[in-house]
Scaffold this motif. Structure first.
Motif, PDB file in Angstrom:
ATOM      1  N   LEU A 183      -5.301   1.715  -4.322  1.00 29.30           N
ATOM      2  CA  LEU A 183      -5.436   0.267  -4.432  1.00 29.30           C
ATOM      3  C   LEU A 183      -6.819  -0.140  -3.956  1.00 29.30           C
ATOM      4  N   GLU A 184      -7.277  -1.275  -4.452  1.00 28.19           N
ATOM      5  CA  GLU A 184      -8.572  -1.822  -4.074  1.00 28.19           C
ATOM      6  C   GLU A 184      -8.383  -3.212  -3.500  1.00 28.19           C
ATOM      7  N   ARG A 243       6.707   0.684  -7.848  1.00 22.87           N
ATOM      8  CA  ARG A 243       6.441   2.102  -7.531  1.00 22.87           C
ATOM      9  C   ARG A 243       6.929   3.002  -8.664  1.00 22.87           C
ATOM     10  N   GLU A 267      -1.978  -0.663 -18.719  1.00 29.75           N
ATOM     11  CA  GLU A 267      -1.660  -1.936 -18.055  1.00 29.75           C
ATOM     12  C   GLU A 267      -0.470  -2.602 -18.718  1.00 29.75           C
ATOM     13  N   ALA A 299       0.834  -1.210   0.000  1.00 31.63           N
ATOM     14  CA  ALA A 299       0.000   0.000   0.000  1.00 31.63           C
ATOM     15  C   ALA A 299       0.865   1.254   0.000  1.00 31.63           C
ATOM     16  N   LEU A 324       4.825   2.545 -11.929  1.00 27.42           N
ATOM     17  CA  LEU A 324       3.484   3.108 -11.747  1.00 27.42           C
ATOM     18  C   LEU A 324       3.537   4.629 -11.767  1.00 27.42           C
ATOM     19  N   ARG A 380      -1.833   7.448 -15.652  1.00 23.11           N
ATOM     20  CA  ARG A 380      -2.656   7.452 -14.436  1.00 23.11           C
ATOM     21  C   ARG A 380      -4.103   7.725 -14.797  1.00 23.11           C
ATOM     22  N   HIS A 404      -1.079   6.304  -6.908  1.00 19.23           N
ATOM     23  CA  HIS A 404      -2.201   5.456  -7.300  1.00 19.23           C
ATOM     24  C   HIS A 404      -2.972   4.993  -6.072  1.00 19.23           C
ATOM     25  N   VAL A 431      -4.541  -2.697  -8.280  1.00 19.65           N
ATOM     26  CA  VAL A 431      -4.191  -1.311  -8.562  1.00 19.65           C
ATOM     27  C   VAL A 431      -4.879  -0.934  -9.873  1.00 19.65           C
ATOM     28  N   GLY A 452      -5.835  -3.015 -14.872  1.00 19.82           N
ATOM     29  CA  GLY A 452      -5.112  -2.768 -13.636  1.00 19.82           C
ATOM     30  C   GLY A 452      -4.081  -3.842 -13.382  1.00 19.82           C
ATOM     31  N   VAL A 494       2.342   1.753  -3.538  1.00 26.29           N
ATOM     32  CA  VAL A 494       1.325   2.163  -4.508  1.00 26.29           C
ATOM     33  C   VAL A 494       0.912   3.612  -4.281  1.00 26.29           C
ATOM     34  N   HIS A 495       0.712   3.984  -3.028  1.00 27.04           N
ATOM     35  CA  HIS A 495       0.307   5.360  -2.721  1.00 27.04           C
ATOM     36  C   HIS A 495       1.438   6.339  -3.051  1.00 27.04           C
TER      37      HIS A 495
END
Length: 458
Positions: A381-382, A450, A400, A371, A453, A458, A379, A392, A429, A374-375
């Motif tokens: 995340l789910e 990271r 992708e 997390a 991404l 985005r 981005h 993501v 994703g 990704v942050h």
């Protein structure tokens, strides 16, 4: 509303908050509480039961997280509802609890692999030595070792809240193998609904049996039950932790799915591939606990321990078990007993329970690292705080592919959402897995993820 008496055992191993959540869920499922009923405040219930407010608040948090209850600002906490009881087969009484190969040097952040770094190798070796003690088998066993089925019953009761009897359990070769067996008990050409996106090995097993697979959409609340078409023989789903989106099937949809199965006469195949692995609240109740008459529950040792064992279990209605045993008798298919013996030995002296606690801690820490990476890349995340992968979201298929290719060029293997669709991909994703690599490799892989991404679309 005045609640019926709720019994809490202060001498039990299970926390009081878990006991209270189970008791409230039981009176809801039994019809004592109905949809729309208001629950007492946490303060009122704590005073009634003689426990701290922390206990009642934790129990309510669990029910709210599962969707069994809903909070309304300024009004209180209200019951969502529960399905009617099984029309023909009553639920069994609750028994008392007994005393993919990749290139060398490449970091794989693909989902679907266990976390071997959390496995106590000394306990693992002890289990294999103990499994070798019994004399060699002299004949086939289509059902599964009695000790294995008893160990599965204890595991399900302690870690998944499902009361079963060893006579209800069949040993399998794992979840996918069980799907393949169940598929062959259905009429040729029968229609089976699957989650879209979803687990494509299960889809392939269904298609290999000559069944007609019908993709059904999935959203943030899991399988869209109202989108199920008519004329189904079965529905395959992953309700505790949808694969690959990571959502959980909401309580309302669980109830709707069970009722729809009873009304339309189809079987629900519940793949609980990693349901024990939650980090925010206790593992969610199983569909098999709501609808034992219409649900075939599948479990596996592959994500908890390792695919090496090749062992899993099936808990299903009597007619379904009989059909599977009939298939095994006709074809000579047998679940392998070596993995069953190792699982029994590993569970015998508490090593399995200790492993699960260690595994949850390890995966929770790894998820936090994912997390953060990704942050940091800007981005979102789910996916629930559960299992060993997250999603993501990316804007389109081109983004992708760009991110995956850029990571591959730097020695990191990423997985895209495109391959998890049976039809034309509807979402894009990354499906980031974090169980397989050792910690040092995971850190390197996340640094690359990271970077790509952050540079990608985005």
């Amino acid at each position: 509303m005045e609640l019926p008496p709720l019994h809490l055992d202060r001498n039990a191993d299970r926390p009081l908050a878990v006991q209270l959540a189970d008791a409230l869920r039981a009176v809801t499922a039994g019809g004592t509480l109905r949809a729309g009923d208001r629950l007492p405040s946490t303060r009122e219930l704590a005073a009634t039961l003689g426990v701290s407010r922390t206990v009642t608040a934790a129990a309510y948090d669990q029910l709210l997280a599962e969707g069994w209850a809903v909070g309304r600002r300024g009004a209180g906490t209200f019951v969502v509802g529960a399905p009617a009881g099984p029309p023909a087969h009553p639920r069994p009484a609750t028994p008392p609890p007994p005393a993919g190969r990749r290139r060398s040097g490449v970091v794989s952040l693909r989902p679907g692999t266990p976390c071997l770094e959390a496995l106590d190798r000394a306990a693992w070796r002890r289990a294999w030595r103990a499994a070798a003690d019994p004399a060699p088998d002299v004949g086939p066993d289509p059902v599964g070792l009695p000790a294995f089925r008893a160990a599965v019953v204890e595991h399900l009761l302690r870690h998944r809240g499902l009361a079963a009897d060893p006579a209800q359990v069949l040993a399998t070769g794992g979840s996918t193998a069980a799907v393949a067996e169940l598929a062959r008990t259905l009429p040729a050409g029968a229609r089976v609904a699957v989650e879209e996106p979803g687990y494509q090995r299960a889809v392939a097993a269904l298609q290999a049996a000559g069944l007609t697979v019908l993709p059904v959409p999935v959203d943030a609340a899991g399988l869209v039950v109202e989108a199920l078409p008519p004329g189904l023989a079965a529905v395959y789903c992953t309700p505790a932790h949808q694969y690959p989106l990571g959502a959980r099937l909401s309580a309302a949809r669980r109830l709707a799915l069970v009722e729809r199965a009873r009304t339309d006469g189809f079987l629900v195949i519940e793949d609980d591939y990693d349901g024990e692995l939650r980090y925010d609240v206790a593992p969610l109740p199983l569909l098999a606990a709501l609808g034992p008459d219409v649900v075939a529950h599948l479990g596996t040792t592959s994500k908890l321990l390792t695919p090496t064992l090749g062992a899993g279990w099936l808990v299903a209605p009597p007619a379904v078990r009989a059909a599977v045993l009939g298939l095994r008798d006709r074809t000579g298919m047998r679940p392998v007993r070596a993995g069953q013996r190792v699982f029994v030995a590993f569970a015998a002296h508490g090593d399995l329970a200790r492993h699960l606690r260690r595994l949850r801690r390890e995966l929770a820490e790894r998820r936090a690292a994912v997390a953060a990476a990704v942050h940091a890349a800007g981005h979102l995340l789910e996916g629930d705080a559960a299992g060993a992968h997250v999603l993501v979201p990316l804007p389109d298929a081109a983004a992708e592919r760009t991110v995956i290719d850029a990571a591959a060029a730097r020695g990191v293997d990423l997985d895209g959402l495109a391959r998890h669709h049976a039809g034309r991909p509807g979402r894009s994703g990354l499906v980031l897995g974090y169980a397989k690599p050792p910690r040092a490799e995971l850190e390197r892989g996340l640094a690359v993820a990271r970077d790509v991404l952050a540079l990608g679309a985005r």
